[in-house]
Structures are given as structure tokens and as C-alpha cells.
Motif scaffolding. Structure first.
Motif, PDB file in Angstrom:
ATOM      1  N   HIS A   1       0.864  -1.181   0.000  1.00 19.19           N
ATOM      2  CA  HIS A   1       0.000   0.000   0.000  1.00 19.19           C
ATOM      3  C   HIS A   1       0.899   1.228   0.000  1.00 19.19           C
ATOM      4  N   TRP A   2       0.668   2.153  -0.929  1.00 19.87           N
ATOM      5  CA  TRP A   2       1.319   3.457  -0.881  1.00 19.87           C
ATOM      6  C   TRP A   2       0.279   4.437  -0.358  1.00 19.87           C
TER       7      TRP A   2
ATOM      8  N   LEU B   1       0.686   4.316 -10.192  1.00 23.81           N
ATOM      9  CA  LEU B   1       0.574   4.898  -8.851  1.00 23.81           C
ATOM     10  C   LEU B   1      -0.151   6.239  -8.882  1.00 23.81           C
ATOM     11  N   THR B   2      -1.093   6.401  -7.963  1.00 19.54           N
ATOM     12  CA  THR B   2      -1.828   7.655  -7.866  1.00 19.54           C
ATOM     13  C   THR B   2      -2.147   7.969  -6.416  1.00 19.54           C
ATOM     14  N   LEU B   3      -2.085   9.243  -6.073  1.00 15.42           N
ATOM     15  CA  LEU B   3      -2.427   9.671  -4.727  1.00 15.42           C
ATOM     16  C   LEU B   3      -3.951   9.688  -4.568  1.00 15.42           C
TER      17      LEU B   3
ATOM     18  N   ALA C   1     -14.516   7.716   3.186  1.00 14.03           N
ATOM     19  CA  ALA C   1     -14.259   8.428   1.928  1.00 14.03           C
ATOM     20  C   ALA C   1     -12.934   8.026   1.295  1.00 14.03           C
ATOM     21  N   LEU C   2     -12.176   7.168   1.979  1.00 17.99           N
ATOM     22  CA  LEU C   2     -10.858   6.771   1.490  1.00 17.99           C
ATOM     23  C   LEU C   2     -10.862   5.317   1.040  1.00 17.99           C
ATOM     24  N   THR C   3     -10.525   5.087  -0.212  1.00 18.99           N
ATOM     25  CA  THR C   3     -10.442   3.744  -0.772  1.00 18.99           C
ATOM     26  C   THR C   3      -9.205   3.663  -1.656  1.00 18.99           C
ATOM     27  N   PRO C   4      -8.421   2.603  -1.562  1.00 17.58           N
ATOM     28  CA  PRO C   4      -7.230   2.519  -2.403  1.00 17.58           C
ATOM     29  C   PRO C   4      -7.563   2.242  -3.861  1.00 17.58           C
ATOM     30  N   GLN C   5      -6.710   2.744  -4.732  1.00 14.44           N
ATOM     31  CA  GLN C   5      -6.789   2.438  -6.158  1.00 14.44           C
ATOM     32  C   GLN C   5      -5.944   1.188  -6.403  1.00 14.44           C
ATOM     33  N   ASP C   6      -6.569   0.104  -6.844  1.00 11.26           N
ATOM     34  CA  ASP C   6      -5.811  -1.109  -7.147  1.00 11.26           C
ATOM     35  C   ASP C   6      -5.072  -0.926  -8.460  1.00 11.26           C
ATOM     36  N   ILE C   7      -3.768  -1.196  -8.449  1.00 14.03           N
ATOM     37  CA  ILE C   7      -2.933  -0.989  -9.626  1.00 14.03           C
ATOM     38  C   ILE C   7      -2.201  -2.269  -9.981  1.00 14.03           C
TER      39      ILE C   7
ATOM     40  N   HIS D   1      -0.684  -5.966  -5.680  1.00 20.54           N
ATOM     41  CA  HIS D   1      -0.193  -7.295  -5.307  1.00 20.54           C
ATOM     42  C   HIS D   1       1.294  -7.364  -5.656  1.00 20.54           C
ATOM     43  N   TRP D   2       2.111  -7.739  -4.664  1.00 20.11           N
ATOM     44  CA  TRP D   2       3.546  -7.880  -4.906  1.00 20.11           C
ATOM     45  C   TRP D   2       3.918  -9.334  -5.147  1.00 20.11           C
TER      46      TRP D   2
END
Length: 355
Positions: free
Chosen positions: A237-238, A321-323, A309-315, A329-330
Motif C-alpha cells: 500500500h502506498w 501509482l496515484t495519490l 471516503a478513502l479507498t485505495p486504487q488497485d494498480i 499485489h507484490w
């Protein structure tokens, strides 16, 4: 009964915050690794009582190493970041540690580069000093074996997801390594490892994305670290400063846990992983208390976004990568190169220790 305050400070609390959500809370986490590393060096004859131990630090490790040196009768020399505050400077002085603090600098990468250069200058003048190499020597994994045993006893370990800042790799990497060994060292446990990184960190290839606020110290790096075992991590997670701030504020408001900015980021990630895998228990690491962050984080609590209101963007790769929050998945990939980015440092393998 403890024989020294460092032993008490290094002992974490295990707190069940919610169903399948556990906090591993430290007062100052790096005391665990510093104590075990110094004890190992003494036991193996690499250093002797009275020797000087040297390292660079942005704050927490400086305090940990000073305590370990006080415990074992060693001298301590720290090349400190510009971020070392008045409270820590005073504690180090009273503990007898020598602190060389870098001049103010807004560029974290330049600050780290200058500290490393100064370390080499000191070693050239004092070859008898022992450089602890907290970022490059996996001797700092040793102290987490006892912590892993305690976590296993409390949670059972199977079906456990460990979440925490990557940093030097010692805390999250060591916990996962020891937990996966199983109680008898033969039967592997089902333990997943989720690493948390700030934007701008080179460790897993996010140096091309900057955070408009700050890089979160302690969980990432602008220079390569030699003791991060990339192959231990399942997911990354970034998380931005603003999102981590929201996590820290919510953790205090909802669960009364007063912890630092990296903990807020780990809490966010752990909540998300628990929701994705309801059959697993998520354990996140709270590396330190929130006292250093009163003005920069908690005084801004009215700015904190609600977690809903905060949900991660799956990449799929670091190019996406986006803020303020990205997740990827690594899959225990051995190096960052194998996930489609250029090698961060062709010589980093030479830093790894066999200890």
C-alpha cells in the motif's frame, strides 16, 4: 523484573481493537532491534564493552541505540537528521550519546545522502568505531523473534495478515519470516505480509511520485536499503500524508490509541485488508506514540477525511501509482526489477549481511 528501562520500553502491547483487527503497539519499536543487535555483537566478539557504536538516524533509532548502549556499557555516536527535535536532543545528551545533527534541509534525499557521507568521514577518522548499518544489516531482524512468538501465542498465526511500514525491512520482514516458520520451525504458518510505503520511496519503485505534503519518515526511503527482503511481501500500500493523518486521527478517536503517522497508514491498510479477507485476522504495527506528531498531525484533526471516503486504487504496476492511496499485489517478488522497474541499485546485494 526488567534489568533496564530499555527492556520495558521494547516490550509491545497486543490490543484487540475489533473483530479480527489487532494492534501491536510499541512505545518505541526500534529498541527491540537495537538491543538484540548490540547483544549479538557482544556475544560474538564483534565489539566489546566500552566501544563506540555509530549510525545515522532521523530520530527513533538514535534513541533506541542510545538506550542499548546505556544498557550494555557502550559509547554511542549518532549522525542525526534535521528532523531530530529538542526533546530527543536533550535525552541523547543526558544519556551520554554524541549527536551530530545535519543543517536544516528541505530535501530528505539530500539529508540522507549527507548523513551517509558523514558516516564514512567518521569511520575514516575512527576505524575502531562500529557502524551499526541499521538500513543494510539484517542483524536487526534478531530482536523480533521473541515478538513473533508472542504474536503466535496470542493469535495462533494461521490466517494472519501482518501490516506495517516497510522502513528498513526489519520489523515487518522479521515478523513475517519468524511467524511463517511455525511454532516448531517445520510446519509453515499461513501468514501474509502487507507493506506500507510513502510516495517518493525508492524501495518498491515509487520515487517518481511525490507527496505534496511530506514523505512519511520511517516507512520509506529516498536511498536503497540493503536489508529489505522484497520476497517476503505479498501486497503493498502506498499511502499519502493526508490519508495517513486521517488514519491516525480515526485510530485515536475510535480506539483511543495515540500513535504516530506511520501507524495511521498501517491502520488504514489493515482495515482494508480485513474487509477484503473477512476470514483472516489483520494485525498492524504501531511503531511509536503520537507525541512527535501533536502539531503536525493531531492539531489538524478537523482536516481529517472520514475513513469511509478513502479507498485505495488497485494498480498493476508502479506506473499506475496515484495519490492518495494505491494498492498492488507484490506476490513475494524477489526484487523491484521483476515488477517492471529499473534496478534501483546494482550494488545493493553487497550490503546484505549473513548474520
Amino acid at each position: 523484573m526488567d534489568q533496564h528501562i530499555a527492556e520495558a520500553i521494547g516490550r509491545p502491547d497486543l490490543i484487540r481493537l475489533d473483530d479480527r483487527l489487532v494492534c501491536l503497539r510499541f512505545e518505541t519499536m526500534k529498541v527491540v532491534s537495537a538491543l538484540a543487535a548490540v547483544r549479538h555483537l557482544l556475544d560474538t566478539g564483534a565489539v566489546r564493552r566500552g566501544d563506540t557504536l555509530l549510525d545515522s538516524s532521523s530520530g527513533i533509532y538514535a534513541y533506541a541505540l542510545a538506550l542499548a548502549c546505556h544498557r550494555h556499557g557502550m559509547r554511542c555516536h549518532i549522525v542525526g537528521s534535521t528532523t531530530v527535535d529538542h526533546t530527543l536532543r536533550t535525552q541523547l545528551a543526558v544519556l551520554g550519546a554524541t549527536l551530530e545533527q545535519m543543517e536544516p534541509c528541505s530535501d530528505l534525499k539530500l539529508d540522507q545522502k549527507r548523513r551517509v557521507e558523514r558516516i564514512h568521514e567518521i569511520l575514516a577518522a575512527h576505524p575502531e568505531y562500529h557502524w551499526m548499518r541499521q538500513y543494510h544489516d539484517d542483524i536487526h531482524y534478531l530482536g523480533y523473534r521473541a515478538i513473533a512468538d508472542r504474536v503466535r501465542e496470542a493469535t495462533g498465526a494461521d490466517g494472519l495478515t501482518v501490516v506495517g511500514g516497510v522502513g528498513s525491512g526489519a520489523s515487518t520482514g522479521a515478523l513475517a519470516r519468524y511467524l511463517r516458520e511455525g511454532p516448531d520451525g517445520r510446519a509453515p504458518s499461513d501468514v501474509e505480509l502487507v507493506g506500507v510505503q510513502p510516495y517518493g520511496s525508492v524501495t518498491f519503485g515509487a520515487e517518481h511520485v511525490s507527496d505534496p505534503e511530506i514523505i512519511i519518515a520511517g516507512i520509506g526511503s529516498s536511498i536503497p536499503f540493503g536489508n529489505v527482503a522484497h520476497e517476503l511481501y505479498d501486497t503493498l500500500h502506498w499511502i499519502s500524508f493526508a490519508a495517513a493523518l486521517a488514519g491516525s486521527v480515526d485510530l485515536l478517536r475510535r480506539h483511543a490509541v495515540f500513535a504516530g503517522l506511520s501507524t495511521g497508514a498501517a491502520y488504514l491498510a489493515a482495515r482494508h485488508e480485513r474487509e477484503r479477507a473477512p476470514e483472516r485476522t489483520a494485525l498492524f504495527i504501531a511503531a511509536d506514540t503520537g507525541h512527535r506528531y501533536v502539531d503536525t498531525v493531531f492539531a489538524r484533526h478537523t482536516e481529517a477525511a472520514p475513513l469511509a471516503a478513502l479507498t485505495p486504487q488497485d494498480i498493476q504496476n508502479q506506473g499506475e501509482l496515484t495519490l492518495p492511496w494505491s494498492r498492488m499485489h507484490w506476490n513475494r517478488t524477489p526484487t523491484a526489477t521483476a515488477v517492471g522497474r529499473a534496478s534501483i541499485d546494482s550494488g545493493s546485494a553487497s550490503w546484505r549481511s549473513t548474520s
